[in-house]
Design an enzyme around this catalytic site. Structure first.
Site, mmCIF file in Angstrom:
data_model
loop_
_atom_site.group_PDB
_atom_site.id
_atom_site.type_symbol
_atom_site.label_atom_id
_atom_site.label_comp_id
_atom_site.label_asym_id
_atom_site.label_seq_id
_atom_site.Cartn_x
_atom_site.Cartn_y
_atom_site.Cartn_z
ATOM 1 N N ASP A 22 0.860 -1.173 0.000
ATOM 2 C CA ASP A 22 0.000 0.000 0.000
ATOM 3 C C ASP A 22 0.909 1.240 0.000
ATOM 4 O O ASP A 22 2.110 1.139 0.276
ATOM 5 C CB ASP A 22 -0.873 -0.058 1.260
ATOM 6 C CG ASP A 22 -1.673 1.189 1.477
ATOM 7 O OD1 ASP A 22 -2.460 1.545 0.587
ATOM 8 O OD2 ASP A 22 -1.522 1.823 2.545
ATOM 9 N N ASP A 24 -0.082 5.189 0.902
ATOM 10 C CA ASP A 24 -0.259 6.159 1.997
ATOM 11 C C ASP A 24 -0.306 5.452 3.352
ATOM 12 O O ASP A 24 -1.104 4.545 3.567
ATOM 13 C CB ASP A 24 -1.558 6.936 1.789
ATOM 14 C CG ASP A 24 -1.505 7.817 0.560
ATOM 15 O OD1 ASP A 24 -1.166 8.989 0.704
ATOM 16 O OD2 ASP A 24 -1.793 7.312 -0.545
ATOM 17 N N ASP A 201 -1.789 -0.624 5.662
ATOM 18 C CA ASP A 201 -2.190 -0.048 6.956
ATOM 19 C C ASP A 201 -3.681 0.258 7.053
ATOM 20 O O ASP A 201 -4.144 0.737 8.078
ATOM 21 C CB ASP A 201 -1.425 1.254 7.210
ATOM 22 C CG ASP A 201 -1.957 2.395 6.361
ATOM 23 O OD1 ASP A 201 -2.178 2.162 5.158
ATOM 24 O OD2 ASP A 201 -2.183 3.484 6.904
HETATM 25 MG MG LIG Z 1 -2.855 3.205 3.476
#
Ligand SMILES: [Mg+2]
Length: 260
Positions: A22, A24, A201
């Site tokens: 991922d 960000d 995340d």
């Molecule tokens: Mg993320």
């Protein structure tokens, strides 16, 4: 076993290993606005090294793939964007067939949303297949959500979209049964990957963790998932992953070790 010991096997077989991450909150620290988020020189260098060594290096994001590519600044990675419904591979943009009609629909959705939120501190982000409402900068987050939700309901009555809620963002995206996991699985099968590391995340990354685990049950395949902890990350992300990393710095450290 810790994540390093577990990944020794992956490091030994880079030709059949894919590294997916991922963007960000995983490869870049969360910024005040999506535009101001960036990837450090160190992370960019590590990604370049990974690409030289491993069969597939994929960036997986809720951002559009071209936006993810712009942010990372490397041409030859695989960029899976918009939670899996479109991607850039070898420099070329691809859309899942199910989403093509949304390309025509998205501009009017964006215009309508902009009209509703012009005088607020909610930011409307135009996406090529939908739109996102950001309230990270809103002084009162609950009040912002209270403004957002009824408008979203109106849009849902009009457009065949679904809602995906992330961290201080409510996104309208194509209502099709595709997610980050489906697209990654397709890549794994097509590329003949035997090992995959996935790092993320956000709650949308759980789709990828689960899809990879399902693939482990049917194929000769090993998946390792890692959740990146942060103050904002939902506990369910960590619970769904095999391992946890403390933050973007630990992600970089792990990827550098894999790249060397
Ligand atoms: Mg993320």
């Amino acid at each position: 076993m810790d994540i390093y010991s577990t990944l020794v096997e992956f490091k030994a077989h880079p030709g059949v290993t894919g590294i997916f991450s991922d963007l960000d909150g995983t490869l870049s620290a969360i910024a005040q606005t999506p535009e101001s988020a960036s990837v450090t020189t160190g992370v960019r260098e590590v990604l370049t090294m990974l690409k030289e060594r491993y069969k597939v290096v994929g960036i997986v994001s809720g951002r559009a793939s071209d936006d993810a590519k712009r942010m990372v600044g490397l041409d030859d990675l695989l960029y899976i964007g918009s939670h899996g419904v479109e991607w850039i591979e070898e420099g070329e943009r691809h859309y899942a067939p199910e989403v093509k009609k949304y390309l025509d629909m998205a501009p009017s959705l964006h215009n309508e949303l902009s009209d509703y939120f012009t005088k607020t501190d909610i930011r409307v982000e135009k996406k090529d297949l939908g739109a996102a409402l950001h309230y990270r900068l809103s002084a009162d987050k609950d009040a912002a959500l209270a403004l957002i939700e009824p408008v979203v309901e109106k849009m849902l009555a009009k457009y065949p979209m679904k809602v995906v809620r992330g961290r201080f963002v409510v996104e309208l995206k194509p209502d099709i049964g595709l997610d980050k996991g489906d697209t990654i699985i397709a890549v794994c099968l097509r590329e003949g990957l035997a090992n995959v590391l996935y790092i993320g995340d956000d709650v949308t990354d759980i789709d990828a963790f689960k899809a990879l685990r399902r693939l482990e049950e049917t194929e000769n395949f090993k998946a390792v998932s890692a959740a990146v902890a942060s103050n904002e990350a939902a506990a369910e992300v960590a619970e769904a992953a095999d391992f946890s990393l403390a933050g973007v710095d630990e992600v970089e450290e792990l990827l550098r070790w894999l790249a060397e």
